[in-house]
Structures are given as C-alpha cells and as structure tokens.
Motif scaffolding. Structure first.
Motif, short mmCIF file in Angstrom:
data_model
loop_
_atom_site.label_atom_id
_atom_site.label_comp_id
_atom_site.label_asym_id
_atom_site.label_seq_id
_atom_site.Cartn_x
_atom_site.Cartn_y
_atom_site.Cartn_z
N SER A 82 -4.19 1.63 -1.06
CA SER A 82 -3.61 2.80 -0.40
C SER A 82 -3.58 2.59 1.11
CB SER A 82 -4.41 4.06 -0.74
OG SER A 82 -5.73 3.97 -0.25
N TYR B 279 -2.40 7.66 0.09
CA TYR B 279 -3.47 8.13 -0.78
C TYR B 279 -3.12 9.52 -1.31
CZ TYR B 279 -8.02 9.90 -2.22
OH TYR B 279 -9.05 10.43 -2.96
N SER C 257 0.83 -1.19 0.00
CA SER C 257 0.00 0.00 0.00
C SER C 257 0.87 1.24 0.00
CB SER C 257 -0.93 0.01 1.21
OG SER C 257 -0.18 0.00 2.41
N GLU C 258 0.34 2.32 -0.57
CA GLU C 258 1.05 3.59 -0.66
C GLU C 258 0.14 4.70 -0.17
OE1 GLU C 258 2.51 4.13 -4.60
OE2 GLU C 258 3.78 2.35 -4.53
N SER D 128 -3.04 6.80 -4.13
CA SER D 128 -2.12 5.90 -4.81
C SER D 128 -2.73 5.49 -6.15
CB SER D 128 -1.89 4.64 -3.97
OG SER D 128 -1.22 3.65 -4.72
#
Length: 357
Positions: free
Chosen positions: A268, A162, A159-160, A164
C-alpha cells in the motif's frame, strides 16, 4: 488420485502477525502510486541489520540477510531478532509443542512441507527470525505458502491506497532452491500444540490458538475484528467437527497439532522513511494482509475482517515413511463481494511431507 486432487486444489488457492501492526500510513504528499521493488536491496544484497523503527528492541543476533540464508531470509532482507529472542522459553512448554514439527531440521530454522506431485510449498518457521513486518514485529513462528516459482524476479508491485487488498507476487530475498520469485504468496503465523483442545482457534473469547498467534486481528488501534470473525468461523457447514465450527480442529489423535493462518502479500502507499529499510522505498509498505477489510477504525468504527483470510489445521502423524501432516484448509465463503457470513473447507485431509526448500 487423492494426491493429484490435492495438488490441483492447493496450487489454485485463491489469492484472496503474531499479528503485526502494519502501520498504515496513507500518503499525504499527493505522490502517485509507485511501482518499485518490494525490497531494500536486490536479493542477496545485504542491508542494515536493525531498522531504525526497531529502536533498541533488536537482539544481539540481528543481521542483514540474502541468498546465503535461503528460505530463512523472508519476507525482507533483514533479520532484526526481535520477537524470536524469547522463543526457547515457551516453544515446548505448557500447551505448546514446536519441536516435533522440525524433526528434519531444527526449531532454530524452518521446515518445508509439500504434497507429492504438487508445485506449491508450505513453510513453517520456528525461532529463526523470519517474518518481520514493517512495524518491526512478527519475526517468530512465521508461516508461508508458495506457488508458481520462477528463476526470474517478480514484476514490480504497484502500491495502492490503504487499505489495499490487491495481492502481489513475491520476490524472495533468500532465493530458496533457486527460485527468485513466486507468482502466488500467502503469509501469516502459526503455533504447535500438545493437545487438540489447545489447538482450537478459539475455546472462549480471548482464549485459543488465534490469540496465541495473533490471528484474529492486526495489533494496534482500530484493528480488532476478533468477535466478528469468530462468529463467521463458527458457522462452517462443511467442517468436519461435530459442531460444524471452524473454531475447532478436526484432528484429535495426532502426535502434535498445528494451527495457522495465511493472508495475501500486498503493498500500500505510504510516506514514512521507516519503511525504506524493508521495502526500498518510503512510499511503499508491504505486508501480510491481516488488515481490516474496511481499514483501521481508530475513532470507534467497526473494523471488518479481511475477506481473504485462510486458516490451516493439521495433525502431525508418523508412518513408515516418517513424519507427515494431514491438513484442512478453511476459507471464508465468498458472498458476492459482500461480507462473508460463513466459513468453508477449501481442501480437506491433504497430506504434506517434509521437502527441500
């Protein structure tokens, strides 16, 4: 030769709800990006049928799902039976025409479509409960595109923050046709229509297929990019319509008309226990990425459409071999990393026929 070309084109689609509110909840805990499985349980293992954030909206047929449900069990291992409850009241009434697309299955199920010799598969769901997003909306008329199938689960998706827009591979909880995962996965929503005019993405602001299916913005505050996106789609030099606009379907003589949209599957960072029944982690939120490119703008900013949006028009035809779809795939013309200013036909007049999935 045409089918061979289509197979190459559709299997290399750039990995760029109804529009669901994906409820972006950027992590406030300072927790680093997590790498976890994007499911509440391994494929085939049941979870609770009604996630807590659905409240009292789950229908009487809410259920967990897994391998036994096959392609219907998507994108998570829950079928809360929320928006699909009233499907039968409108699916073939008024301007809508859904049943013709399910002659080989049922509107209570899904129909897979494939081009001969191609590795990719297009799946149109009816009122089968597929498509739920982590806000507990979106489980009606779900639309999916799969490619690069594998019998092994996909690597964990990191996850990255937001917003993402980094596409993830997809582990399928229903394991259709023995495929545990897909290297490419795009998802969205669709509608079927009786007339070409009704199938246009937009006939006037606020009217058209895009508004029926929620294709011009994610629901919720600060995510309406409909006017900006419509202006870009209206500028499509390669479109086959007389107006050179992607807001209109190029098909006029079909038995029924299909209009849909697709986005990459992304994850995200989050910090909300409501996501755990879906993704298996309160720190990860995964969804079909119709979120604004610049994130939600609830304080009056201008949300920009996601650059990797894809739109599909099809006409349903019948010949000696049965039903087939002839389709155009429309994307947004890349603009060197800047905001796209026009649309383009990525693949034209490719033919899909019913397939197993």
């Amino acid at each position: 030769m045409l089918q061979a070309v289509i197979a190459i084109v559709t299997s290399t689609i750039p990995v760029p709800v109804s529009a669901a509110v994906h409820g972006p909840t950027p992590s406030s805990s300072g927790r680093p990006a997590a790498a976890v499985s994007p499911f509440a349980a391994p494929p085939g293992i049941a979870t609770a049928g009604c996630p807590s954030n659905c409240g009292t909206r789950c229908g009487s047929h809410n259920a967990s799902c897994g391998w036994a449900q096959g392609g219907r069990c998507s994108p998570f291992s829950v079928l809360p039976n929320v928006q699909d409850q009233g499907c039968r009241a409108w699916e073939d009434r008024g301007r809508f025409s859904t049943s013709p697309f399910f002659r080989e299955s049922s509107p209570r199920s899904y129909q897979a479509w494939q081009s001969a010799g191609s590795s990719d598969t297009w799946v149109a769901h009816g009122c089968d409960g597929a498509g739920i997003q982590t806000d507990c909306f979106g489980d009606v008329m779900y639309f999916e595109h799969f490619d690069q199938p594998s019998p092994a689960p996909a690597p964990p998706c990191s996850s990255e923050p937001y917003p993402s827009h980094r596409a993830c591979s997809f582990t399928h909880p229903g394991k259709p046709s023995g495929a545990a995962s897909f290297g490419q996965y795009q998802c969205g929503w669709w509608r079927g229509y009786k007339s070409a005019n009704a199938a246009n993405l937009q006939n006037s602001p606020g009217r058209g297929a895009a508004y029926d299916a929620g294709l011009f913005g994610a629901a919720g505050a600060g995510a309406d990019y409909s006017k900006l996106l419509a202006d870009v789609l209206d500028n499509c030099p390669s479109c086959r319509t007389s107006t050179k606009s992607a807001l209109q379907t190029p098909f006029t003589d079909a038995k029924a008309f299909f209009t849909g949209a697709l986005w990459p599957w992304v994850c995200s960072e989050a910090d909300d226990a409501a996501y755990e029944p879906y993704t298996g982690s309160k720190y990860m939120n995964c969804y079909c990425d119709n979120e604004p490119h610049n994130g939600r703008q609830p304080s009056g900013g201008k949300p920009v459409f996601p650059y990797e949006s894809m739109f599909v028009y099809c006409g349903l035809y019948e010949d000696g071999s049965g039903n087939s779809l002839t389709c155009d795939l429309i994307t947004l013309e890349p603009n060197g990393g800047e905001q796209p200013t026009n649309a383009t036909v990525y693949a034209s007049s490719f033919v899909l026929r019913p397939a197993a999935f």
